[in-house]
Motif scaffolding. Structure first.
Motif, short mmCIF file in Angstrom:
data_model
loop_
_atom_site.label_atom_id
_atom_site.label_comp_id
_atom_site.label_asym_id
_atom_site.label_seq_id
_atom_site.Cartn_x
_atom_site.Cartn_y
_atom_site.Cartn_z
N VAL A 61 -48.15 -6.89 -18.95
CA VAL A 61 -48.84 -6.94 -20.24
C VAL A 61 -47.97 -7.72 -21.21
N LEU A 62 -48.51 -8.81 -21.73
CA LEU A 62 -47.82 -9.65 -22.73
C LEU A 62 -48.43 -9.31 -24.08
N ALA A 63 -47.69 -8.55 -24.89
CA ALA A 63 -48.31 -7.96 -26.08
C ALA A 63 -47.35 -7.89 -27.25
N PRO A 64 -47.14 -9.02 -27.95
CA PRO A 64 -46.40 -8.93 -29.21
C PRO A 64 -47.19 -8.15 -30.26
N SER A 65 -48.48 -8.01 -30.03
CA SER A 65 -49.37 -7.16 -30.83
C SER A 65 -50.39 -6.60 -29.86
N PHE A 66 -51.38 -5.87 -30.38
CA PHE A 66 -52.51 -5.44 -29.57
C PHE A 66 -53.80 -6.08 -30.07
N VAL A 67 -53.70 -7.31 -30.58
CA VAL A 67 -54.87 -8.04 -31.06
C VAL A 67 -55.70 -8.49 -29.86
N VAL A 68 -56.94 -8.06 -29.80
CA VAL A 68 -57.78 -8.28 -28.63
C VAL A 68 -58.50 -9.62 -28.67
N SER A 69 -58.91 -10.08 -27.50
CA SER A 69 -59.87 -11.18 -27.39
C SER A 69 -61.12 -10.63 -26.72
N SER A 70 -62.22 -11.33 -26.91
CA SER A 70 -63.49 -10.84 -26.35
C SER A 70 -63.55 -11.01 -24.84
N ALA A 71 -62.55 -11.70 -24.25
CA ALA A 71 -62.53 -11.90 -22.79
C ALA A 71 -62.00 -10.68 -22.05
N LEU A 72 -61.40 -9.73 -22.73
CA LEU A 72 -60.92 -8.51 -22.08
C LEU A 72 -62.08 -7.72 -21.49
N ASP A 73 -61.80 -7.02 -20.40
CA ASP A 73 -62.82 -6.12 -19.84
C ASP A 73 -62.21 -4.73 -19.68
N GLU A 74 -63.01 -3.82 -19.14
CA GLU A 74 -62.56 -2.42 -19.02
C GLU A 74 -61.32 -2.30 -18.14
N ALA A 75 -61.27 -3.10 -17.08
CA ALA A 75 -60.10 -3.05 -16.19
C ALA A 75 -58.84 -3.50 -16.91
N ASP A 76 -58.96 -4.51 -17.78
CA ASP A 76 -57.80 -4.97 -18.54
C ASP A 76 -57.30 -3.88 -19.48
N ILE A 77 -58.23 -3.22 -20.15
CA ILE A 77 -57.85 -2.14 -21.07
C ILE A 77 -57.16 -1.02 -20.29
N ALA A 78 -57.73 -0.64 -19.13
CA ALA A 78 -57.15 0.44 -18.32
C ALA A 78 -55.75 0.06 -17.84
N HIS A 79 -55.59 -1.19 -17.40
CA HIS A 79 -54.28 -1.66 -16.95
C HIS A 79 -53.27 -1.58 -18.10
N THR A 80 -53.70 -1.99 -19.28
CA THR A 80 -52.81 -1.96 -20.45
C THR A 80 -52.39 -0.54 -20.78
N VAL A 81 -53.34 0.38 -20.78
CA VAL A 81 -53.03 1.77 -21.10
C VAL A 81 -52.05 2.35 -20.08
N ASP A 82 -52.21 2.00 -18.80
CA ASP A 82 -51.27 2.46 -17.77
C ASP A 82 -49.86 1.92 -18.05
N ALA A 83 -49.79 0.65 -18.43
CA ALA A 83 -48.49 0.05 -18.73
C ALA A 83 -47.86 0.71 -19.95
N VAL A 84 -48.68 1.01 -20.95
CA VAL A 84 -48.19 1.69 -22.14
C VAL A 84 -47.66 3.08 -21.78
N ALA A 85 -48.39 3.80 -20.92
CA ALA A 85 -47.95 5.13 -20.51
C ALA A 85 -46.58 5.07 -19.84
N ALA A 86 -46.39 4.09 -18.96
CA ALA A 86 -45.10 3.95 -18.29
C ALA A 86 -44.00 3.61 -19.30
N ALA A 87 -44.33 2.75 -20.26
CA ALA A 87 -43.35 2.39 -21.28
C ALA A 87 -43.00 3.59 -22.15
N CYS A 88 -44.00 4.41 -22.46
CA CYS A 88 -43.76 5.57 -23.30
C CYS A 88 -42.91 6.62 -22.60
#
Length: 441
Positions: free
Chosen positions: A385-412
């Motif tokens: 996840v490359l995220a200097p912010s969490f500013v979204v684009s409309s190209a994201l899908d549900e799988a991208d969001i889920a992947h991001t949340v998993d990465a955030v959980a591991a980081a947390c």
């Protein structure tokens, strides 16, 4: 992949080449490798949709794409089709192209609160043009900027107010004053203290918090009463807040406004828009002394204007702004839930409008921390996840969001360990990330 296993040898070599040839190693300070953990600043090979690949072959879900400019996703088919069509017809001529009037008509139909528009290539040029018009119209020297908004222009009138003021005479800086966002009383006191001297109030109409009730309308009234020009910098709010920007959402009409970023979906185009009587000061039909306004060789390249028209049509026809809000709300909820589950909900904080989310990384005392930001970014990068912010684009899908949340959980989970140790140093991997505006490198 653990962060210890995550290595970017090709990116590291490419960064060395960049620094050898380009001051700062990037063409925008916010893209500098000092904004990323040491030796973990990916150099991008290509992008498609919501994903980018670095030169080492790693794929990332990307946020804040192109510093918020790529809101439809990379290589958007409709935008590329419009651009390719114009490239085959020529991009720049000795006289205006018919595309220029078509782009102006499309823009003014999308932003009906403006009466005229002039296009350029970057946000700094159009915000400075707005300031120049305000000074010419009022005959006043001072500019009042909102102190709570981080950036308006690379030009002296603004950069002279930052820690990176080397090379800017104090005589110029002294003409810029500031007012706090959301505080009408303080702004009126400023206008009264400098009565008859302030040409304009310039601000982002909204940011990480919603404007207080009546605030923008109150600014409008203050500007009218004190005879100064009200300028909305809609670089970020344009399209992301509504197709017509914050002015379209909140119903307060500025005298001048500036747009860019999402307007071209990565192609270089910006816009100065506003009242006819002000804009005509830079034209051939106005009375009085002429203002030298946005005379740029490449300001009306046909392919960039075609991109802007395609972007605006896509937003309106496909309800992109609403989709950005839905995606942002899902992401924010997932991140907050993941942070809370790991016991760091008070330390990893998501803020802002759903279409323009940022995050804060707070230390043991709940103070903003560049060291904890470094830890967090390292873990996200290793998680794809490359995220200097969490500013979204409309190209994201549900799988991208889920992947991001998993990465955030591991980081947390790692964040929690650092908090328990009251020291993130073992998880930094080198020097902390640095703020953009600082006096010394």
């Amino acid at each position: 992949m653990t962060v210890d296993d995550f290595q970017l040898p090709k990116s590291r070599a490419a960064n060395e080449r960049l620094h050898a040839l380009i001051p700062g190693g990037a063409h925008t300070y916010a893209k500098g490798d000092d904004q990323y953990p040491e030796h973990l600043a990916p150099v991008i090979s290509h992008g498609r949709g919501a994903h980018v690949w670095d030169v080492d072959g790693n794929r990332y879900v990307e946020y804040g794409s192109g510093l918020r400019s790529v809101s439809l996703g990379h290589a958007h088919p409709r935008v590329l089709e419009a651009v390719r069509r114009e490239l085959d017809r020529g991009s720049n001529f000795v006289r205006p192209s018919v595309v220029e009037v078509e782009a102006a008509e499309r823009f003014l139909a999308t932003v009906p609160t403006a009466e005229m528009v002039k296009f350029a290539k970057n946000g700094s040029d159009v915000t400075t043009a707005a300031v120049r018009l305000a000074r010419a119209a009022t005959g006043r020297p001072r500019v009042a900027i909102c102190a709570d908004h981080p950036f308006f222009s690379v030009d002296d009138w603004f950069i002279g107010t930052t820690p990176m003021d080397a090379g800017i005479p104090s005589a110029i800086t002294d003409l810029t004053v500031s007012f706090p966002y959301g505080d009408l009383a303080a702004t009126e006191e400023l206008l009264t203290r400098h009565r008859g001297e302030i040409a304009c109030l310039i601000l982002e109409p909204a940011g990480h918090t919603e404007p207080p009730p009546g605030y923008l309308a109150g600014l409008r009234e203050l500007a009218d009463r004190h005879g100064c020009v009200l300028i909305f910098d809609e670089m970020i709010t344009g399209l992301r807040w509504s197709e017509a920007g914050a002015q379209g959402l909140y119903g307060v009409v500025p005298d001048l406004s500036t747009f860019g970023k999402a307007l071209g979906n990565g192609f270089a185009v910006s816009a100065l828009a506003g009242r006819r009587d002000l804009m005509e000061r830079g034209g051939l039909r106005g009375d009085g002394d002429r203002v030298f306004l946005l005379s740029t060789t490449h300001g009306a390249e046909t392919h960039s204007l075609a991109a802007a028209m395609a972007v605006q049509a896509t937003y309106v026809e496909e309800g992109v702004t609403a989709r950005l809000h839905v995606l942002g709300e899902r992401l924010a909820a997932g991140v907050r839930e993941a942070a809370a589950a790991m016991g760091v909900g008070d330390h990893v904080v998501v803020r802002g409008r759903a279409s323009n989310l940022v995050f804060a990384t707070l230390d043991e005392n709940r103070q903003p921390s560049q060291r904890y930001r470094t830890l967090f970014l390292r873990q996200l990068l290793a998680g794809g996840v490359l995220a200097p912010s969490f500013v979204v684009s409309s190209a994201l899908d549900e799988a991208d969001i889920a992947h991001t949340v998993d990465a955030v959980a591991a980081a947390c989970a790692v964040y929690r360990k650092a908090l328990d140790a009251a020291d993130p140093t073992p998880w930094l991997g080198g020097r902390p990330v640095k703020p953009v505006f600082r006096r010394q490198a």
